[in-house]
Each structure stands twice: as C-alpha cells, then as structure tokens.
Design a protein around this motif. Sequence first.
Motif, PDB file in Angstrom:
ATOM      1  N   LYS A  68       1.605  16.573  -2.275  1.00 28.96           N
ATOM      2  CA  LYS A  68       2.948  15.671  -1.331  1.00 28.96           C
ATOM      3  C   LYS A  68       3.618  14.503  -2.226  1.00 28.96           C
ATOM      4  CE  LYS A  68       2.391  16.480   2.989  1.00 28.96           C
ATOM      5  NZ  LYS A  68       2.202  15.867   5.037  1.00 28.96           N
ATOM      6  N   GLU A  69       4.235  14.003  -2.292  1.00 31.76           N
ATOM      7  CA  GLU A  69       4.702  12.829  -3.257  1.00 31.76           C
ATOM      8  C   GLU A  69       3.992  11.157  -2.602  1.00 31.76           C
ATOM      9  OE1 GLU A  69       8.777  14.847  -4.746  1.00 31.76           O
ATOM     10  OE2 GLU A  69       9.399  12.297  -3.607  1.00 31.76           O
ATOM     11  N   ARG A  70       4.170  10.521  -3.358  1.00 27.17           N
ATOM     12  CA  ARG A  70       3.366   9.068  -2.962  1.00 27.17           C
ATOM     13  C   ARG A  70       4.643   9.150  -2.066  1.00 27.17           C
ATOM     14  NH1 ARG A  70       0.747   5.450  -7.946  1.00 27.17           N
ATOM     15  NH2 ARG A  70       3.337   5.687  -8.407  1.00 27.17           N
ATOM     16  N   GLU A  71       4.147   8.254  -1.123  1.00 25.80           N
ATOM     17  CA  GLU A  71       5.043   7.284  -0.218  1.00 25.80           C
ATOM     18  C   GLU A  71       4.479   5.964   0.411  1.00 25.80           C
ATOM     19  OE1 GLU A  71       5.005   9.666   3.671  1.00 25.80           O
ATOM     20  OE2 GLU A  71       3.270   9.175   4.085  1.00 25.80           O
ATOM     21  N   GLY A  72       5.590   4.787   0.317  1.00 26.44           N
ATOM     22  CA  GLY A  72       4.780   3.786   0.938  1.00 26.44           C
ATOM     23  C   GLY A  72       4.110   3.231   2.198  1.00 26.44           C
ATOM     24  N   VAL A  73       3.449   2.905   2.129  1.00 24.43           N
ATOM     25  CA  VAL A  73       2.767   2.736   4.250  1.00 24.43           C
ATOM     26  C   VAL A  73       3.548   1.446   4.799  1.00 24.43           C
ATOM     27  CG1 VAL A  73       0.494   2.425   4.812  1.00 24.43           C
ATOM     28  CG2 VAL A  73       1.188   4.257   3.373  1.00 24.43           C
ATOM     29  N   SER A  74       2.956   0.484   3.544  1.00 19.88           N
ATOM     30  CA  SER A  74       2.951  -1.429   4.379  1.00 19.88           C
ATOM     31  C   SER A  74       3.441  -2.025   3.134  1.00 19.88           C
ATOM     32  CB  SER A  74       1.990  -1.000   4.892  1.00 19.88           C
ATOM     33  OG  SER A  74       2.826  -2.760   5.583  1.00 19.88           O
ATOM     34  N   TRP A  92       0.633  -1.521  -0.267  1.00 17.27           N
ATOM     35  CA  TRP A  92       0.024  -0.042  -0.210  1.00 17.27           C
ATOM     36  C   TRP A  92       1.218   1.125   0.207  1.00 17.27           C
ATOM     37  CZ3 TRP A  92      -5.180  -0.662  -1.258  1.00 17.27           C
ATOM     38  CH2 TRP A  92      -5.702  -1.224  -0.459  1.00 17.27           C
ATOM     39  N   PHE A  93       0.485   1.734  -0.832  1.00 21.80           N
ATOM     40  CA  PHE A  93       0.816   3.307  -0.717  1.00 21.80           C
ATOM     41  C   PHE A  93       0.143   4.479  -0.879  1.00 21.80           C
ATOM     42  CE2 PHE A  93       5.806   2.798  -2.327  1.00 21.80           C
ATOM     43  CZ  PHE A  93       5.598   1.463  -2.990  1.00 21.80           C
ATOM     44  N   ARG A  94       0.638   6.037   0.083  1.00 19.12           N
ATOM     45  CA  ARG A  94      -0.657   6.978  -0.508  1.00 19.12           C
ATOM     46  C   ARG A  94       0.000   7.903  -0.977  1.00 19.12           C
ATOM     47  NH1 ARG A  94      -0.849   7.611   6.474  1.00 19.12           N
ATOM     48  NH2 ARG A  94       1.035   8.082   6.765  1.00 19.12           N
ATOM     49  N   LEU A 152       9.407  -1.046   0.314  1.00 17.44           N
ATOM     50  CA  LEU A 152       8.488   0.132   0.618  1.00 17.44           C
ATOM     51  C   LEU A 152       9.284   0.725  -1.131  1.00 17.44           C
ATOM     52  CD1 LEU A 152       7.206   1.047   3.615  1.00 17.44           C
ATOM     53  CD2 LEU A 152       6.352  -0.293   1.920  1.00 17.44           C
ATOM     54  N   ILE A 153       9.499   0.834  -1.993  1.00 15.84           N
ATOM     55  CA  ILE A 153      10.292   1.183  -3.117  1.00 15.84           C
ATOM     56  C   ILE A 153       9.478   0.921  -4.227  1.00 15.84           C
ATOM     57  CG2 ILE A 153      12.536   0.882  -4.637  1.00 15.84           C
ATOM     58  CD1 ILE A 153      14.030  -0.025  -1.983  1.00 15.84           C
ATOM     59  N   GLN A 154       8.863   2.173  -4.648  1.00 17.07           N
ATOM     60  CA  GLN A 154       8.009   2.635  -5.667  1.00 17.07           C
ATOM     61  C   GLN A 154       8.206   1.253  -6.777  1.00 17.07           C
ATOM     62  OE1 GLN A 154       5.855   5.964  -6.250  1.00 17.07           O
ATOM     63  NE2 GLN A 154       6.353   6.509  -4.485  1.00 17.07           N
ATOM     64  N   ALA A 155       9.303   1.463  -7.131  1.00 16.01           N
ATOM     65  CA  ALA A 155      10.302   1.364  -8.266  1.00 16.01           C
ATOM     66  C   ALA A 155      10.115  -0.825  -8.344  1.00 16.01           C
ATOM     67  CB  ALA A 155      11.399   1.400  -8.837  1.00 16.01           C
ATOM     68  N   ASP A 156      10.480  -1.105  -6.895  1.00 18.13           N
ATOM     69  CA  ASP A 156       9.709  -2.853  -6.801  1.00 18.13           C
ATOM     70  C   ASP A 156       8.333  -2.799  -7.349  1.00 18.13           C
ATOM     71  OD1 ASP A 156      11.451  -3.382  -4.625  1.00 18.13           O
ATOM     72  OD2 ASP A 156      12.150  -2.810  -5.868  1.00 18.13           O
ATOM     73  N   PHE A 157       7.473  -2.297  -7.580  1.00 16.55           N
ATOM     74  CA  PHE A 157       6.402  -2.457  -7.882  1.00 16.55           C
ATOM     75  C   PHE A 157       5.525  -2.060  -9.126  1.00 16.55           C
ATOM     76  CE2 PHE A 157       4.877  -4.435  -4.127  1.00 16.55           C
ATOM     77  CZ  PHE A 157       6.003  -3.065  -2.888  1.00 16.55           C
ATOM     78  N   ARG A 158       4.877  -2.756  -9.958  1.00 21.57           N
ATOM     79  CA  ARG A 158       5.397  -3.289 -11.519  1.00 21.57           C
ATOM     80  C   ARG A 158       3.487  -2.900 -11.594  1.00 21.57           C
ATOM     81  NH1 ARG A 158       5.993  -7.479 -16.330  1.00 21.57           N
ATOM     82  NH2 ARG A 158       4.776  -6.729 -17.398  1.00 21.57           N
ATOM     83  N   TYR A 159       2.482  -3.334 -10.969  1.00 21.54           N
ATOM     84  CA  TYR A 159       0.693  -3.483 -10.756  1.00 21.54           C
ATOM     85  C   TYR A 159       0.625  -2.754 -10.048  1.00 21.54           C
ATOM     86  CZ  TYR A 159       2.401  -7.374 -13.914  1.00 21.54           C
ATOM     87  OH  TYR A 159       2.359  -8.217 -15.569  1.00 21.54           O
ATOM     88  N   TRP A 160      -0.496  -1.054 -10.586  1.00 14.70           N
ATOM     89  CA  TRP A 160      -0.906   0.294  -9.420  1.00 14.70           C
ATOM     90  C   TRP A 160      -2.314  -0.315 -10.216  1.00 14.70           C
ATOM     91  CZ3 TRP A 160       2.516   2.875  -5.759  1.00 14.70           C
ATOM     92  CH2 TRP A 160       3.641   2.686  -5.693  1.00 14.70           C
ATOM     93  N   GLY A 161      -3.078  -0.583  -8.283  1.00 16.62           N
ATOM     94  CA  GLY A 161      -4.310   0.456  -8.863  1.00 16.62           C
ATOM     95  C   GLY A 161      -4.203   1.980  -9.351  1.00 16.62           C
ATOM     96  N   GLN A 162      -5.790   1.973  -9.139  1.00 15.33           N
ATOM     97  CA  GLN A 162      -6.773   3.526  -9.446  1.00 15.33           C
ATOM     98  C   GLN A 162      -5.721   4.675  -7.967  1.00 15.33           C
ATOM     99  OE1 GLN A 162      -7.035   5.061 -12.709  1.00 15.33           O
ATOM    100  NE2 GLN A 162      -5.877   2.964 -12.957  1.00 15.33           N
TER     101      GLN A 162
END
Length: 124
Positions: free
Chosen positions: A43-49, A36-38, A106-116
């Motif tokens: 603000k910039e998107r940040e990792g939550v968990s 989960w990110f927010r 919580l590194i965004q580059a590690d995640f390929r698929y994202w929801g809306q």
Amino acid sequence: QVQVVESGGGLVQAGGSLRLSCTASGLTVDDYAMAWFRQAPGKEREGVSAIKWGGGSTVYADSVKGRFTISRDNAKNTLYLQMNSLKPEDTAIYYCAAGLAWRVSLIQADFRYWGQGTQVTVSS
C-alpha cells in the motif's frame, strides 16, 4: 544535521497498545509541525496523525480517531504516538516526519525530514 529516529515498534496482539517515540536532533520539535505516517505492505504511505508547531492543534486519520493520540515532550525533544485498541490493519512501518508548514496536515509534501521507520505488527 537534522535527524528524526523512531522507536517503540514491535509485535502486539489485537486489542493491545504500543507507544512509538520519535527523537529529534538538529531541530526543536516545538518549532516544527510533526507527524506520523505509515505504510502497510503493498500500500501507499498514508498519514496517521500530525501536530502543529508550538501548540495543540492536531489531526488524525479517520481510521485511528479515538484510538491513537499524538503528543510531544518539548523537554525531551521527542514526539510520541500512543496507539490503543490496535487492529491487524494497523500493521505497517510507521514513520516520523517534521516540517515547517504553517498548517497542521497529513500532506506528505509538507514534511521535509523523515525517519527510517519502525515496524508495528498486530496479530489477530
């Protein structure tokens, strides 16, 4: 085609709770690192968990430790974020993400698929 779809956002008073859900299609959540990110306004998107594929390793941002809990239900192919003791600063759009990284991060580059995303608003 891979899709992850968030739900469960809404308006809640400070101190309240919400549970976000992320339902996946085209992938098996137990085979992926899920997170989960927010992003709060301005603000910039940040990792939550995040939770590692296949098991229980998890990571939390310092700002949510002790208040938020990430989990998944493999039978429902769904990821959850239980959010307790919500604060106005938790107000943001919350995004679910999936990736094939071997690590839990919580590194965004590690995640390929994202929801809306789903909006969470906490009033004071």
